[in-house]
Design a protein around this motif. Structure first.
Motif, short mmCIF file in Angstrom:
data_model
loop_
_atom_site.label_atom_id
_atom_site.label_comp_id
_atom_site.label_asym_id
_atom_site.label_seq_id
_atom_site.Cartn_x
_atom_site.Cartn_y
_atom_site.Cartn_z
N MET A 1 22.60 32.09 40.52
CA MET A 1 21.59 31.10 40.80
C MET A 1 21.77 30.63 42.24
N ARG A 2 20.71 30.79 43.02
CA ARG A 2 20.76 30.37 44.42
C ARG A 2 20.70 28.85 44.49
N LEU A 3 21.67 28.27 45.18
CA LEU A 3 21.73 26.81 45.31
C LEU A 3 21.14 26.33 46.62
N GLN A 4 21.44 27.07 47.71
CA GLN A 4 21.04 26.57 49.01
C GLN A 4 21.02 27.70 50.03
N ASP A 5 20.03 27.68 50.92
CA ASP A 5 19.99 28.55 52.09
C ASP A 5 20.08 27.68 53.33
N LEU A 6 20.86 28.15 54.28
CA LEU A 6 20.99 27.44 55.56
C LEU A 6 20.37 28.29 56.65
N TYR A 7 19.62 27.64 57.53
CA TYR A 7 18.88 28.34 58.58
C TYR A 7 19.43 27.99 59.95
N ASN A 8 19.46 28.99 60.82
CA ASN A 8 19.91 28.76 62.19
C ASN A 8 18.74 28.29 63.05
N ARG A 9 18.99 28.16 64.35
CA ARG A 9 17.93 27.67 65.25
C ARG A 9 16.74 28.61 65.33
N SER A 10 16.98 29.89 65.03
CA SER A 10 15.90 30.88 65.03
C SER A 10 15.17 30.93 63.69
N GLU A 11 15.49 29.99 62.82
CA GLU A 11 14.89 29.87 61.50
C GLU A 11 15.16 31.08 60.61
N GLN A 12 16.34 31.69 60.80
CA GLN A 12 16.77 32.78 59.94
C GLN A 12 17.93 32.29 59.08
N VAL A 13 17.99 32.77 57.85
CA VAL A 13 19.07 32.38 56.95
C VAL A 13 20.37 32.99 57.46
N TYR A 14 21.37 32.14 57.62
CA TYR A 14 22.69 32.65 58.02
C TYR A 14 23.71 32.43 56.91
N CYS A 15 23.40 31.60 55.94
CA CYS A 15 24.32 31.36 54.83
C CYS A 15 23.51 31.02 53.58
N SER A 16 23.84 31.71 52.49
CA SER A 16 23.25 31.41 51.19
C SER A 16 24.39 31.10 50.23
N ILE A 17 24.23 30.03 49.51
CA ILE A 17 25.26 29.63 48.54
C ILE A 17 24.67 29.77 47.14
N HIS A 18 25.43 30.44 46.31
CA HIS A 18 25.00 30.74 44.95
C HIS A 18 26.05 30.27 43.95
N HIS A 19 25.59 29.96 42.76
CA HIS A 19 26.50 29.73 41.63
C HIS A 19 26.34 30.93 40.71
N ASP A 20 27.45 31.59 40.40
CA ASP A 20 27.43 32.74 39.50
C ASP A 20 27.79 32.23 38.11
N PRO A 21 26.80 32.09 37.22
CA PRO A 21 27.08 31.52 35.90
C PRO A 21 27.91 32.45 35.00
N VAL A 22 27.87 33.74 35.26
CA VAL A 22 28.65 34.67 34.45
C VAL A 22 30.13 34.58 34.82
N ASP A 23 30.42 34.68 36.11
CA ASP A 23 31.82 34.62 36.55
C ASP A 23 32.30 33.18 36.79
N ARG A 24 31.37 32.24 36.78
CA ARG A 24 31.71 30.83 36.95
C ARG A 24 32.41 30.54 38.29
N TRP A 25 31.84 31.07 39.36
CA TRP A 25 32.35 30.74 40.68
C TRP A 25 31.20 30.56 41.64
N LEU A 26 31.53 30.03 42.80
CA LEU A 26 30.55 29.91 43.86
C LEU A 26 30.68 31.11 44.79
N TYR A 27 29.55 31.53 45.31
CA TYR A 27 29.48 32.69 46.18
C TYR A 27 28.73 32.28 47.44
N ALA A 28 29.39 32.42 48.57
CA ALA A 28 28.77 32.11 49.87
C ALA A 28 28.59 33.41 50.62
N ALA A 29 27.34 33.75 50.95
CA ALA A 29 27.02 34.98 51.67
C ALA A 29 26.55 34.60 53.08
#
Length: 140
Positions: free
Chosen positions: A1-29
């Motif tokens: 489940m995607r929790l949050q996307d962060l955008y840089n000054r060029s309005e591109q996503v540089y970090c996406s934070i997800h909650h993985d309900p199956v593995d029960r951890w947070l994933y930062a891409a």
């Protein structure tokens, strides 16, 4: 489940934070070039997510990031890590691009986070997931 996307000054996503309900951890891409101020903003967003979705495990995926993240190490060590530890973080699987594996491993070998949590470095996302799953077994 995607929790949050962060955008840089060029309005591109540089970090996406997800909650993985199956593995029960947070994933930062992370992706692209991430300057220090954006790296710190992403790390703060992870802490906010950790408050809402407590988990002792973080899968931190820098495999699509270009350029080193080492400028943030002191801030991560002294500001971010103590808070993450207080919130229950125990294990971090950090995935780096293969060309940064040696440099990232050198930084990790200095143990910048001490005993706050266990950090393992990988250049393969599946290996990182496998390691985190094995650490979860020790928590039960």
């Amino acid at each position: 489940m995607r929790l949050q996307d962060l955008y840089n000054r060029s309005e591109q996503v540089y970090c996406s934070i997800h909650h993985d309900p199956v593995d029960r951890w947070l994933y930062a891409a992370w992706e692209g070039f991430v300057p220090t101020d954006d790296a710190e903003r992403g790390a703060e967003a992870y802490l906010s997510s950790l408050r809402h979705f407590p988990s002792p495990c973080l899968l931190n995926d820098n495999s699509r990031q270009s350029g080193p993240w080492f400028d943030s190490t002191a801030w991560l060590e002294h500001i971010w890590a103590p808070t993450a530890t207080q919130l229950g973080l125990r294990y971090v699987a950090h995935v780096t691009p293969p060309y940064l594996l040696a440099a990232t491993a050198d930084v990790a070998a200095r143990r910048p986070f001490g005993e706050q949590f266990e950090l393992q470095i990988f250049d393969d996302l599946d290996q990182a997931r496998h390691w985190l799953r094995s650490q979860q077994l020790t928590l039960r």
